[in-house]
Structure formats: structure tokens, C-alpha cells
Design a protein around this motif. Structure first.
Motif, PDB file in Angstrom:
ATOM      1  N   UNK A  39       1.180 -26.649  20.903  1.00  0.00           N
ATOM      2  CA  UNK A  39       1.036 -25.445  20.338  1.00  0.00           C
ATOM      3  C   UNK A  39       0.651 -25.852  19.285  1.00  0.00           C
ATOM      4  N   UNK A  40      -0.505 -24.807  18.326  1.00  0.00           N
ATOM      5  CA  UNK A  40      -1.245 -25.066  17.309  1.00  0.00           C
ATOM      6  C   UNK A  40      -1.022 -25.914  16.269  1.00  0.00           C
ATOM      7  N   UNK A  41      -1.715 -26.199  16.126  1.00  0.00           N
ATOM      8  CA  UNK A  41      -1.220 -26.479  14.571  1.00  0.00           C
ATOM      9  C   UNK A  41      -2.256 -26.531  12.965  1.00  0.00           C
ATOM     10  N   UNK A  42      -1.843 -26.533  11.692  1.00  0.00           N
ATOM     11  CA  UNK A  42      -3.086 -26.705  10.900  1.00  0.00           C
ATOM     12  C   UNK A  42      -2.196 -26.776   9.673  1.00  0.00           C
ATOM     13  N   UNK A  43      -3.372 -27.983   8.668  1.00  0.00           N
ATOM     14  CA  UNK A  43      -2.280 -28.104   7.832  1.00  0.00           C
ATOM     15  C   UNK A  43      -3.517 -27.915   6.393  1.00  0.00           C
ATOM     16  N   UNK A  44      -3.010 -27.332   5.587  1.00  0.00           N
ATOM     17  CA  UNK A  44      -2.974 -26.593   4.664  1.00  0.00           C
ATOM     18  C   UNK A  44      -2.510 -27.201   3.245  1.00  0.00           C
ATOM     19  N   UNK A  45      -2.832 -26.634   1.994  1.00  0.00           N
ATOM     20  CA  UNK A  45      -2.900 -27.342   0.376  1.00  0.00           C
ATOM     21  C   UNK A  45      -1.948 -25.780   0.412  1.00  0.00           C
ATOM     22  N   UNK A  46      -2.739 -25.014   0.397  1.00  0.00           N
ATOM     23  CA  UNK A  46      -1.885 -23.316  -0.217  1.00  0.00           C
ATOM     24  C   UNK A  46       0.041 -23.731   0.956  1.00  0.00           C
ATOM     25  N   UNK A  47       0.419 -22.434  -0.063  1.00  0.00           N
ATOM     26  CA  UNK A  47       1.713 -22.565   0.812  1.00  0.00           C
ATOM     27  C   UNK A  47       1.596 -20.646   1.440  1.00  0.00           C
ATOM     28  N   UNK A  48       0.534 -20.842   2.057  1.00  0.00           N
ATOM     29  CA  UNK A  48       0.306 -19.267   3.135  1.00  0.00           C
ATOM     30  C   UNK A  48      -0.588 -19.877   3.972  1.00  0.00           C
ATOM     31  N   UNK A  49      -0.679 -19.198   4.875  1.00  0.00           N
ATOM     32  CA  UNK A  49      -1.965 -19.305   5.997  1.00  0.00           C
ATOM     33  C   UNK A  49      -2.249 -18.023   6.903  1.00  0.00           C
ATOM     34  N   UNK A  50      -3.062 -17.213   7.529  1.00  0.00           N
ATOM     35  CA  UNK A  50      -3.306 -16.489   8.562  1.00  0.00           C
ATOM     36  C   UNK A  50      -3.500 -17.448   9.383  1.00  0.00           C
ATOM     37  N   UNK A  51      -2.296 -16.412  10.675  1.00  0.00           N
ATOM     38  CA  UNK A  51      -2.555 -16.544  12.468  1.00  0.00           C
ATOM     39  C   UNK A  51      -3.325 -15.846  13.179  1.00  0.00           C
ATOM     40  N   UNK A  52      -4.965 -16.150  13.681  1.00  0.00           N
ATOM     41  CA  UNK A  52      -5.753 -14.988  14.605  1.00  0.00           C
ATOM     42  C   UNK A  52      -5.632 -15.694  15.932  1.00  0.00           C
ATOM     43  N   UNK A  53      -6.035 -14.559  16.523  1.00  0.00           N
ATOM     44  CA  UNK A  53      -5.824 -14.529  17.689  1.00  0.00           C
ATOM     45  C   UNK A  53      -5.057 -14.548  18.514  1.00  0.00           C
ATOM     46  N   UNK A  54      -3.671 -13.675  17.993  1.00  0.00           N
ATOM     47  CA  UNK A  54      -2.003 -13.816  19.086  1.00  0.00           C
ATOM     48  C   UNK A  54      -2.639 -12.586  19.764  1.00  0.00           C
TER      49      UNK A  54
END
Length: 369
Positions: free
Chosen positions: A245-260
């Protein structure tokens, strides 16, 4: 003599003295009587004589908002022209007990039998569980309720809980139920109590909205439990059924997933964490993105346009038939020579939506790095 006081409470030490003539009264923190207690905004010292009996005196030490440092041996010292005397008092400062959380409702939902429900009344009462060995087979359900939405594996691992029992630290099942319950449940429950104060719960209301044919935005709300303690969110996503799987750590409460990739089913989960550990994962959200299609209606054609189109099609048909006839005749006379030129480099057709190769990541990481 020794007594105890709770952290943050007010401590009072009172010494009674029988003396004549009037004594000098002092209180110390060491037996050599060199470290005297001094007054400040938290500490007050009062010496009094009895109104009715001039041979009776008292010395009172009062300490507000007690800290661990205030725990000590205290020595009341009295002296006059005829002699001196010292009395000792030991004070122990105890930290506040862990908050009591009744998880009985959760245990009922987990089908814990009625004779074991009293274990759930105090956020899993370890002592009660030991007196009821018949409840050990239900410890899976008990641990699921006690974990309170947090992942306590970091605390458990530090406390010596072996890997075969670590799943209990996040409320999931283990195979060695009896061994884990008898040998390690006390440590695990201690981590549950500790985590109630400093570990966040899982994010709420996880949602996914597609942006275009290769990207989507994932949003969530802050946890219900200890939202102020969240330092980072960790988001995992992968095609359904994939091992990595892919993972990402972020401090905000949203993230944009690219290259789907379009028309591929994905799943996404998230958890909250800080330096002490993480929450449990949210339930997975399944989604996919599709190419945007633009459909236009064809314009109406006049009769003349239709006739011209028919004539063009008929002409093309006649030309194609003539070419086929010529090829057939040449073939009969062995006059066809086919020349095939190998291309200078191989031809490749690449998927424009293919993600670049990257190391696979386990879908479940035990703790934050």
C-alpha cells in the motif's frame, strides 16, 4: 508515623508538644535538622499555644496543591532551656488513579456472558478476571472493548509484551489467548489506562471525492477521543486486494491522492497519532475514479447531404473491390514481393495512468517511526 496524600490535594502535618517553659518550634526535612521548611505561596507554618493550658503547643504545616517533590520525611523539633525533642512524620504523595471507564455496554454488544460482565465495569478489572478463569476464553471481546479505539502496541512492546500478544493492545484477536491473558494482560491493561490520557482515537467521518480520472481528495474529522493530542495523521491507500500500500503522513485533515488508475477499485484508511503511539485504523472506504466522458449530439443532415454521403461510400466500395481484384491476379502470377523492415527500436505502448514503481509498504505499520 506515615500517611499519604493525593497529588494536587492539600497536605496538613500537625505536631502537638507538651512543654514548659514555652518551646521554640521548627519543622525540618532531614534528620540532621539542617534543611528547614520555609513558607511561600503554597506552604504555611503556624505555631499556637493552648488558651486553657499553657503547657500545650502545636505546630501545623499546610501545603497546597501537593507535588511529588513534597513527599518526604518531616521532623518536628521543639527545644527550650530544659531540653529538646524531635518527632518524625512520613508523607507519601500518590498520583491520581487512572480514570474509571465503564465498558459494560461494549461488552454486551460483544456477547460477553452475564457472569463475566462485572469485569467490564472498571475498564476491564484485572483482579476480577483472575478470580474468574472461566472468563478467559472471552478475553478477546474484553480486550476489544478496553482498547478504546487506540493502538497501544508501542506501550505494550516497551513493557515486554511479546509479538504474539500485541494484537490485543489494539483490540484485535490473538491466537495464544490463555498465555496472553495470564502472563501479559496486566501490562496490556496498564497501557490501556495510560493511553486514555495521551493517545487519540481514530479519525471520524472518513470521505473520498474523485477530482478527475487520476486523483481524489480524502477528508476526515478530528477524533472524538483526545483530539487535542493529535500530532499527525497517517493515511494508507491501495488497490483492493493488493499486498502493498501507499502511505502518507500529514498534519491537516485532508489529502489529495494522485496517479490513480481509472476504473480500479481502491480502499483507503486513516489513523491519528502522536509521539506516544497511534489510534486504531478507521474502517476502509472503497472508491474508484473514471475518465470523464463528454457526449455530444450529432447534427441533423439534409437529404442532399445524405445522398452525397451514400455516393461517396459507394465509390470507396468500388475502389476497394478493384484493388482486391488486382492483388488476386498478381498473386496468381507470383508477382507480389513483401518487404518487411524491422523497426530501429521496439515499440511500446505504455499505460498513461500507470504508477511509478515504488517499494511496497505494509498496510499495517505497528507504530510511527
Amino acid at each position: 508515623m506515615t500517611t499519604s496524600v493525593m497529588l494536587g490535594d492539600t497536605m496538613t502535618v500537625k505536631c502537638k508538644i507538651d512543654a514548659f517553659p514555652a518551646p521554640k518550634l521548627t519543622i525540618f526535612r532531614d534528620k540532621d535538622l539542617t534543611e528547614g521548611v520555609t513558607e511561600n505561596s503554597r506552604v504555611s507554618i503556624t505555631a499556637m499555644a493552648d488558651k486553657d493550658d499553657r503547657t500545650q503547643y502545636s505546630l501545623t504545616l499546610k501545603v497546597k496543591n501537593v507535588t511529588i517533590h513534597d513527599g518526604s520525611l518531616y521532623y518536628c523539633h521543639a527545644n527550650n532551656s530544659l531540653g529538646e525533642k524531635t518527632a518524625m512524620m512520613g508523607i507519601t504523595v500518590k498520583e491520581l488513579p487512572p480514570p474509571v471507564t465503564n465498558v459494560t455496554e461494549c461488552c454486551i454488544k460483544q456477547n460477553v456472558t452475564s457472569d463475566c460482565l462485572d469485569i467490564c465495569a472498571f475498564s476491564i478489572d484485572f483482579d476480577t478476571m483472575l478470580r474468574k478463569p472461566q472468563c478467559i476464553p472471552q478475553f478477546q471481546q474484553l480486550m476489544s472493548c478496553a482498547s478504546d479505539g487506540s493502538d497501544h502496541r508501542h506501550c505494550c512492546s516497551t513493557g515486554g509484551v511479546p509479538g504474539v500478544c500485541l494484537n490485543w493492545c489494539r483490540g484485535e484477536q490473538v491466537e495464544e489467548t490463555q498465555t496472553c491473558a495470564v502472563e501479559h494482560s496486566k501490562t496490556i491493561i496498564g497501557c490501556f489506562h495510560e493511553g486514555k490520557k495521551n493517545l487519540p482515537g481514530p479519525p471520524n467521518n472518513l470521505k473520498v471525492v474523485a477530482i478527475d480520472e487520476s486523483s481524489a481528495v480524502v477528508t476526515w474529522d478530528v477524533p472524538t477521543k483526545n483530539p487535542e493530542d493529535v500530532e499527525v495523521y497517517r493515511v494508507f491507500w491501495r488497490p483492493v486486494g493488493a499486498k502493498g500500500s501507499n502511505k502518507s503522513d500529514i498534519v491537516e485533515n485532508k489529502i489529495i491522492l494522485h496517479d490513480l488508475e481509472s476504473d480500479v477499485d481502491y480502499e483507503v484508511v486513516a489513523k491519528a497519532g502522536n509521539g506516544n503511539g497511534t489510534s486504531q485504523l478507521t474502517k476502509p472506504i472503497f472508491f474508484s475514479v473514471s475518465p470523464s466522458l463528454s457526449v455530444k449530439q450529432a447534427p441533423l443532415q439534409s437529404d442532399l447531404s445524405t445522398a452525397n454521403t451514400f455516393a461517396t461510400v459507394l465509390t470507396v466500395f468500388i475502389i476497394v473491390a478493384a484493388i482486391i481484384s488486382v492483388i488476386f491476379l498478381l498473386h496468381k502470377k507470383n508477382l507480389i514481393v513483401c518487404i518487411v523492415k524491422k523497426p530501429d527500436s521496439p515499440i511500446r505502448i505504455e499505460n498513461p495512468f500507470k504508477k511509478p514503481d515504488s517499494p511496497s509498504v505494509a498496510f499495517e505499520n505497528p507504530f510511527y517511526a
